[in-house]
Scaffold this active site. Structure first.
Site, PDB file in Angstrom:
ATOM      1  N   HIS A  93       0.810  -1.212   0.000  1.00 11.17           N
ATOM      2  CA  HIS A  93       0.000   0.000   0.000  1.00 11.17           C
ATOM      3  C   HIS A  93       0.845   1.264   0.000  1.00 11.17           C
ATOM      4  O   HIS A  93       0.418   2.298  -0.515  1.00 11.17           O
ATOM      5  CB  HIS A  93      -1.017  -0.032   1.147  1.00 11.17           C
ATOM      6  N   ARG A 136     -11.232   2.230  -2.952  1.00  7.63           N
ATOM      7  CA  ARG A 136     -10.728   1.553  -1.751  1.00  7.63           C
ATOM      8  C   ARG A 136     -11.340   2.218  -0.515  1.00  7.63           C
ATOM      9  O   ARG A 136     -10.746   3.100   0.092  1.00  7.63           O
ATOM     10  CB  ARG A 136      -9.200   1.640  -1.695  1.00  7.63           C
ATOM     11  N   ARG A 186     -15.498  -0.913  -3.463  1.00  5.97           N
ATOM     12  CA  ARG A 186     -15.105  -2.169  -2.822  1.00  5.97           C
ATOM     13  C   ARG A 186     -15.435  -2.076  -1.342  1.00  5.97           C
ATOM     14  O   ARG A 186     -15.048  -1.121  -0.672  1.00  5.97           O
ATOM     15  CB  ARG A 186     -13.596  -2.418  -2.998  1.00  5.97           C
ATOM     16  N   GLU A 225      -9.256 -12.673  -6.505  1.00  2.00           N
ATOM     17  CA  GLU A 225      -7.890 -12.590  -5.983  1.00  2.00           C
ATOM     18  C   GLU A 225      -7.473 -13.858  -5.245  1.00  2.00           C
ATOM     19  O   GLU A 225      -6.346 -13.982  -4.789  1.00  2.00           O
ATOM     20  CB  GLU A 225      -7.734 -11.358  -5.081  1.00  2.00           C
ATOM     21  N   ASN A 284      -2.818  -8.018  -7.396  1.00  2.00           N
ATOM     22  CA  ASN A 284      -1.819  -8.006  -6.325  1.00  2.00           C
ATOM     23  C   ASN A 284      -1.919  -9.273  -5.478  1.00  2.00           C
ATOM     24  O   ASN A 284      -0.934  -9.998  -5.281  1.00  2.00           O
ATOM     25  CB  ASN A 284      -2.004  -6.777  -5.420  1.00  2.00           C
ATOM     26  N   ASP A 285      -3.113  -9.522  -4.962  1.00  2.00           N
ATOM     27  CA  ASP A 285      -3.296 -10.709  -4.124  1.00  2.00           C
ATOM     28  C   ASP A 285      -3.388 -11.986  -4.946  1.00  2.00           C
ATOM     29  O   ASP A 285      -2.974 -13.051  -4.482  1.00  2.00           O
ATOM     30  CB  ASP A 285      -4.533 -10.559  -3.227  1.00  2.00           C
ATOM     31  N   ARG A 297       3.915 -10.849  -0.485  1.00  2.00           N
ATOM     32  CA  ARG A 297       4.308  -9.735  -1.340  1.00  2.00           C
ATOM     33  C   ARG A 297       4.937  -8.578  -0.578  1.00  2.00           C
ATOM     34  O   ARG A 297       5.452  -7.638  -1.182  1.00  2.00           O
ATOM     35  CB  ARG A 297       3.105  -9.243  -2.158  1.00  2.00           C
ATOM     36  N   CYS A 356      -8.277  -4.347 -11.555  1.00  2.00           N
ATOM     37  CA  CYS A 356      -8.083  -3.162 -10.723  1.00  2.00           C
ATOM     38  C   CYS A 356      -6.794  -3.237  -9.914  1.00  2.00           C
ATOM     39  O   CYS A 356      -6.456  -2.329  -9.171  1.00  2.00           O
ATOM     40  CB  CYS A 356      -9.269  -2.945  -9.788  1.00  2.00           C
TER      41      CYS A 356
END
Length: 574
Positions: free
Chosen positions: A190, A297, A333, A432, A455-456, A466, A503
């Site tokens: 993040h 987010r 989300r 994800e 990402n996930d 990560r 996304c």
């Protein structure tokens, strides 16, 4: 001295290092001789005065910067500092129980924190985080440790930290941050995501930065090549100035594409959507260049706050974004907390592996009132635009059905109150977790859309943390298995006539975005800093070529071969 790092947000900066490390108090039981009690009370009063001055200074700086909401937090902290009941009890423990001021402060604050934790009223329980903050401030002053605060920096600096929590970045004094340097974190952390959205150069995974750099030391950061130079010579600074000029020139060239339609060279339109967090005016300024919000987010609404946002507060924020985008879709989300994301206003259990723990949708299921509050706020705001609601960390069909039941419950509650909402709200999932990707054909029958959280999905598919820089080589964003998995999801939803977007950070990576276009992605969503570069890349790419890239990326055996192939094929476009 030179250090290597992972350049996750491009840029060049030279400035003073600001070593940031949140203070963690170490308190031990302590007593004083009876005759020293008056002096100990006087020392306690001095601590109060020191804390009062710090809080007033922070509050004043925030008010001058026009950030009244954050300033209110520190006004509330002043009220706690001089709470009559706590103040009297601390004085009594010093005067009559002969405790040291530090031990008395710790005991009294912890007593009241324990009481508040048992309160039935959510708003009262939420004061716990405030009290801990004030307690830690007093104990830090007692220890003689100077304050480090990222909300109100006194001058332009390069922030150096072991890591930055989302709560740190949510309150970041952006105008005074030249660059970010951390010891851990990768391209999808993040810290990286926020840095890119704010266009702040960021170099992560710089081993030993906190130990080897000094507060106030001059450093040069090259977040293009991945280099940090401590105490740069005049020659090095001149070289960095040239690099910065070249970088800014390239960025200006890319920005010429900001206002153009996201059309490929053969005329194919591939909508470009925006990822937003705080939904402030600076973020929403990119509205005029994008086709909607692909990822809101919402956890950033909760971060940096001492208490959970109310339904009305959330409604106003969602309304603001929906109104700004009009008929264009805005994908909210639902609360995605856990893993590397913590909240001051919510105590989460300590877990052995939080990325595999009670996070995101799972956490919302365990806190139904928090979840329902958010859903009601979002549904109320839906009358002001085109709302899509998306659930994160979906692992099964059971998760989908349970989440949909919560939405229906929120609708029933609004119906009972006579509160209107749009009947056309779309419900979707983030893909994800590999388990839901592999049953995408079934999921596509249950929801209106899907969005790939790359990402996930990368983290869980490759079994790599990560956030761990030591495993950077194993976190492979171009792994052919990922493109195969994503391709299957897109194909499954296409059969049902339903859209799939991306996304995650792949959406803003021009090499990956070219493959995603070839896989049939309905739209790409990204931070505002990536919009111009992606549009530039798309303008020179045909759909035929994109499909060729996608087919090759799925057939090559390794991540490195895929990456090398894409960079060679797309070099002329970037």
């Amino acid at each position: 001295m030179e250090y290597k790092g992972n350049p996750v947000s491009e840029g060049i900066a030279v400035g003073k290092a600001y070593l940031y490390q949140p203070y963690v108090p170490q308190v031990t039981e302590g007593e004083i001789p009876e005759d020293q009690a008056p002096a100990a009370v006087a020392r306690y009063e001095k601590l109060l005065e020191g804390a009062k001055q710090e809080l007033a200074a922070i509050r004043d700086r925030l008010e001058k910067a026009g950030d009244g909401d954050k300033a209110k937090i520190f006004t509330a902290h002043q009220d706690i500092l001089f709470d009559v009941a706590m103040d009297e009890e601390i004085r009594d423990k010093i005067t009559y129980d002969f405790m040291t001021p530090e031990w008395a402060i710790h005991k009294v604050y912890e007593k009241f924190i324990k009481i508040l934790n048992k309160a039935k009223d959510d708003l009262i329980r939420e004061r716990v985080a405030d009290m801990r903050d004030v307690k830690n401030r007093l104990l830090r002053i007692a220890a003689g440790v100077p304050e480090k605060n990222l909300a109100a920096l006194g001058e332009p600096v390069i922030v150096v930290a072991h890591d930055l929590l989302p709560s740190d970045t949510a309150t970041l004094d952006r105008k005074n941050v030249l660059a970010l340097v951390t010891e851990i974190g990768g391209a999808t952390s993040h810290s990286a995501i926020i840095a890119r959205s704010y266009e702040i150069p960021a170099l992560l995974g710089v081993d030993g930065a906190m130990e080897n750099l000094s507060h106030g030391q001059e450093i040069a950061v090259d977040a293009v090549e991945g280099l940090l130079v401590a105490d740069p010579s005049g020659e090095v600074k001149a070289d960095f100035a040239k690099k910065r000029e070249a970088f800014l020139k390239r960025r200006e060239e890319e920005k010429k594409f900001l206002g153009v339609e996201p059309r490929m060279a053969d005329g194919t339109l591939l909508p470009v959507h925006l990822n937003v967090g705080s939904a402030n005016d600076q973020e929403l300024a990119a509205e005029k260049y994008t086709d909607g919000v692909g990822l809101f987010r919402t956890e950033f609404i909760y971060m940096g706050k001492e208490q959970l946002p109310t339904e009305d507060e959330q409604y106003e924020i969602y309304k603001k974004v929906l109104t700004a985008f009009g008929d264009r879709p805005v994908t909210i989300r639902t609360l995605d907390i856990g893993g590397d994301k913590k909240l001051q206003c919510m105590e989460l259990p300590v877990e052995e592996n939080p990325f595999l723990g009670n996070r995101a949708l799972r956490l919302c299921f365990s806190m139904p009132e928090v979840f329902l509050t958010q859903l009601r706020a979002a549904l109320r705001a839906s009358v002001h635009g085109n709302l899509w609601i998306m659930f994160p960390m979906v692992g099964s069909m059971d998760d989908i059905r349970r989440a949909k039941a919560f939405v229906q419950q929120a609708k029933d509650q609004l119906d009972a109150q006579g509160v209107p909402y749009s009947p056309n709200v779309k419900l979707g999932i983030m893909v994800e977790i590999p388990s839901i990707a592999l049953v995408a054909d079934l999921a596509a029958k249950e929801v209106d859309f899907a969005s790939i959280g790359t990402n996930d999905l990368t983290q869980y598919s490759t079994a790599v943390d990560r956030m761990n820089p030591a495993l950077r080589e194993y976190y492979q964003s171009y792994h052919p298995a990922l493109f195969r998995l994503i391709g299957y999801v897109v194909e499954s939803f296409a059969k049902e006539g339903k859209p799939v977007s991306v996304c995650g950070e792949m959406g803003g990576d021009p090499y990956a975005a070219a493959v995603l276009a070839g896989l049939g992605m309905s739209k790409l969503s990204m931070g505002s800093a990536s919009v111009a570069r992606i549009k530039k890349m798309l303008s020179g790419l045909t759909m035929e070529k994109a499909r060729e890239l996608a087919a090759k990326a799925r057939s090559l055996p390794t991540n490195d071969e895929v990456e090398s192939y894409l960079k060679a094929e797309l070099a002329a476009l970037l």
